[in-house]
Design a protein around this motif. Structure first.
Motif, mmCIF file in Angstrom:
data_model
loop_
_atom_site.group_PDB
_atom_site.id
_atom_site.type_symbol
_atom_site.label_atom_id
_atom_site.label_comp_id
_atom_site.label_asym_id
_atom_site.label_seq_id
_atom_site.Cartn_x
_atom_site.Cartn_y
_atom_site.Cartn_z
ATOM 1 N N THR A 34 0.748 -1.181 0.042
ATOM 2 C CA THR A 34 -0.016 -0.005 0.039
ATOM 3 C C THR A 34 0.797 1.065 -0.146
ATOM 4 O O THR A 34 0.187 2.360 0.177
ATOM 5 C CB THR A 34 -0.815 0.071 1.287
ATOM 6 N N SER A 78 0.613 3.195 3.191
ATOM 7 C CA SER A 78 -0.604 3.665 3.959
ATOM 8 C C SER A 78 -1.202 3.042 4.955
ATOM 9 O O SER A 78 -1.679 3.399 5.880
ATOM 10 C CB SER A 78 -1.649 3.937 2.407
ATOM 11 N N TRP A 79 -1.046 1.346 5.002
ATOM 12 C CA TRP A 79 -1.585 0.669 5.940
ATOM 13 C C TRP A 79 -0.761 0.541 7.249
ATOM 14 O O TRP A 79 -1.277 0.061 8.087
ATOM 15 C CB TRP A 79 -2.148 -0.476 5.176
ATOM 16 N N PRO A 133 1.862 3.124 8.172
ATOM 17 C CA PRO A 133 2.701 4.263 7.947
ATOM 18 C C PRO A 133 3.605 4.568 8.941
ATOM 19 O O PRO A 133 3.751 3.990 10.182
ATOM 20 C CB PRO A 133 1.795 5.512 7.869
ATOM 21 N N GLY A 189 -1.442 7.971 7.585
ATOM 22 C CA GLY A 189 -1.563 6.764 6.826
ATOM 23 C C GLY A 189 -3.161 6.375 7.490
ATOM 24 O O GLY A 189 -3.857 7.133 7.933
ATOM 25 N N LYS A 190 -3.215 5.048 6.811
ATOM 26 C CA LYS A 190 -4.825 4.542 7.370
ATOM 27 C C LYS A 190 -4.108 2.957 8.213
ATOM 28 O O LYS A 190 -4.459 1.943 7.442
ATOM 29 C CB LYS A 190 -5.431 4.121 5.937
#
Length: 580
Positions: A494, A497-498, A500, A506-507
């Motif tokens: 990602t 992102s997943w 971070p 991020g997520k």
């Protein structure tokens, strides 16, 4: 922390248990003079003390490793989380490796000395990595010593490897389950033992997370690893003082290599027979028997068959262990990026782990009362599989709650916070808002870990119990490495992102939701096979084939005769004439 699972091959009786010890020359006469009860109590206390010292060292290394890697070594947060999980996984696997080395290549006394040296070396090198050489000046222009970042990382990894090997030796050789004389215990006594054993280990870890984490983070951040070093030194001194009382010989009638050999031989013969012949057998493992073209005796194959029955149980623990490993990785990062100030005091990041330990400390006495009531009926057996299902569900809810907590955390404005002399931008959300996810995972540990240990120990023949506990440790270690693989895959797949480096960019909640969905599926899968482990009172010594080995028959007859003679000697009802 849960931790792993530590055991060795179990001795069959207390008499053999005492006879199988390796004692240094000149100490046998002294120890034989001690009363039997006093001697066994002395051994149990010493083993427990070494176990707690070793755990104190282990948790002292783990508790603030992420903060140390990010602040001192310059790691990204996902890299630090992976290092922490890999160290925990390696520490779970090394007892299996050291147990095999002790059985085949090196004597147990020599190997425990080697492991003590490795433990000492690893815990001594960690302070070298963290020591603030740059703060010590020869004069105003020159510092005492500079250790480049690359060399720091090399020494750090070498220290972790040697420390994990030392930990494996202590767990496998000095502190196996055989040291606690569990051979003649029933399911109720075994579950009680595992409950209170894990209770003591977690009480020890609570002290570590509160004390050492505060010292490492706030008082002497660069010298914090000296505390694990001192604790390891205490453990080695204790082992040296009582080494003749605590080192056990392995059983020679079963081994990890034999078990793997039976499996591979059965697979090989089964493939050949399936291609050229069609022979129907009760189990595919029967192809490894000598009378079916294999290379192993019937007793070895039947023992492996009883162990293979537990493989589904072990497999479903892998993902559960991955969820538990979120405490020193994902949960730690969430806490580190939350507001740690409480009434003018900065809480240690690792101190939040105590919230996951408190439910276990409270639940164990309650579970003891429940187990006493459930096991009181002799007509109906009780299996702890319901505890495992409930624990897996609690772990799934914990990771799910972590995802919602991450969304909630981002709604708070950012503030500056100093951790280990590093200025960070964190959420102003109080860290106590993360308490539900810690509590749920603590409840899961209280339900799952003792129950899995009981099933792994009880549902196999006596001579296979050490191998069974080794396999449980292997699968637990696999869960730690799977967690590191998930972090690496989530970050790379990602683009950070997943998982971070900076959580507010991020997520991370998506990673938690993904893991929670997998854990729900895992829970349903175990629930479908849980009925296989309901009968704790079946006679596993029959090797699932209805036959006892000649040696086992003789041993059982000897135990029965000794017990009968002891009853005759101690009974006040029989007269002297009747006793003769």
């Amino acid at each position: 922390m849960p931790d792993a699972d530590r055991s060795h091959t179990q001795e069959r009786g207390s008499s053999n248990h005492m006879a199988n010890k390796e004692q240094p020359p000149g100490r046998g006469n002294h120890t034989s003079k001690l009363p039997r009860a006093e001697k066994k109590l002395h051994e149990a206390v010493c083993v427990l003390l070494v176990e707690l010292c070793e755990r104190f060292t282990f948790f002292g290394i783990v508790c603030n490793m992420i903060l140390f890697c990010t602040a001192k070594l310059g790691y990204r947060t996902y890299q630090a989380a992976m290092v922490n999980m890999c160290f925990v996984g390696t520490s779970a696997l090394t007892p299996v490796l050291v147990g095999w080395l002790a059985e085949y290549l090196v004597g147990r006394v020599k190997l425990v000395c080697i492991c003590m040296f490795l433990h000492f070396l690893g815990t001594a090198l960690l302070p070298v990595v963290s020591f603030p050489f740059e703060d010590i000046h020869i004069d105003r222009r020159h510092i005492l010593l500079t250790l480049p970042r690359r060399e720091q990382k090399i020494v750090f990894y070498f220290a972790l490897l040697t420390a994990s090997l030392g930990i494996g030796g202590i767990r496998a050789i000095v502190c196996p389950l055989s040291a606690y004389s569990l051979e003649d215990c029933g399911p109720k006594e075994l579950l009680s033992f595992f409950n209170w054993f894990h209770w003591l280990v977690n009480l020890n870890s609570a002290v570590v997370f509160v004390s050492i984490s505060y010292i490492q983070q706030s008082v002497a951040r660069n010298l914090g690893f000296l505390i694990p070093f001192v604790s390891g030194l205490m453990a080695m001194i204790t082992i040296h003082m009582v080494r003749g009382e605590m080192i056990y010989k392995p059983k020679t009638d079963s081994s990890l290599l034999t078990t793997f050999g039976v499996i591979f031989s059965a697979l090989k013969t089964c493939c050949v027979r399936h291609r050229y012949l069609s022979t129907a057998l009760a189990s595919w493992l029967d192809h490894a028997k000598e009378n079916h073209g294999g290379h192993y005796s019937e007793s070895q194959v039947e023992g492996t068959k009883s162990l293979a029955r537990l493989f589904p149980l072990f497999a479903f623990q892998i993902l559960y262990r991955t969820c538990v490993m979120q405490i020193p990785s994902g949960y730690y990062l969430q806490t580190m990026n939350s507001n740690l100030h409480f009434s003018g005091f900065v809480l240690p990041v690792a101190a939040m782990n105590v919230i996951s330990i408190v439910p276990l400390l409270i639940l164990v006495p309650i579970l003891e009362c429940i187990n006493s009531w459930l096991f009181s009926s002799k007509d109906t057996g009780h299996s702890p599989t319901i505890y495992i299902v409930a624990g897996h569900l609690s772990a799934a809810l914990s990771v799910l709650a972590a995802g919602f907590s991450e969304i909630h955390r981002k709604h708070f404005p950012q503030v500056e916070q100093t951790l280990s002399e590093e200025l960070l931008l964190v959420s102003s959300m109080p860290c106590f808002h993360l308490a539900p996810q810690y509590i749920l995972l603590g409840v899961a540990e209280a339900l799952v870990t003792p129950s899995c240990s009981l099933l792994s120990f009880q549902l196999v023949p006596e001579r296979m119990r050490g191998i069974s506990m080794h396999f449980l440790a292997l699968f637990n270690g696999a869960g730690c490495f799977l967690g590191a693989l998930f972090v690496q895959t989530a970050h790379a797949g990602t683009q950070g992102s997943w998982f971070p480096h900076l959580l507010h960019e991020g997520k991370l909640e998506r990673f938690f939701f993904f893991l929670a969905s997998l854990m729900v599926v895992n829970t349903l899968g175990f629930w479908t096979v849980a009925h296989r482990y309901n009968n704790l009172h079946e006679d596993c010594t029959n090797e699932l084939g209805g036959r006892l080995l000649p040696g086992e028959k003789l041993l059982k007859h000897e135990k029965a005769i000794k017990h009968y003679n002891a009853v005759l000697e101690s009974s006040p009802i029989l007269s002297p004439v009747e006793k003769t």
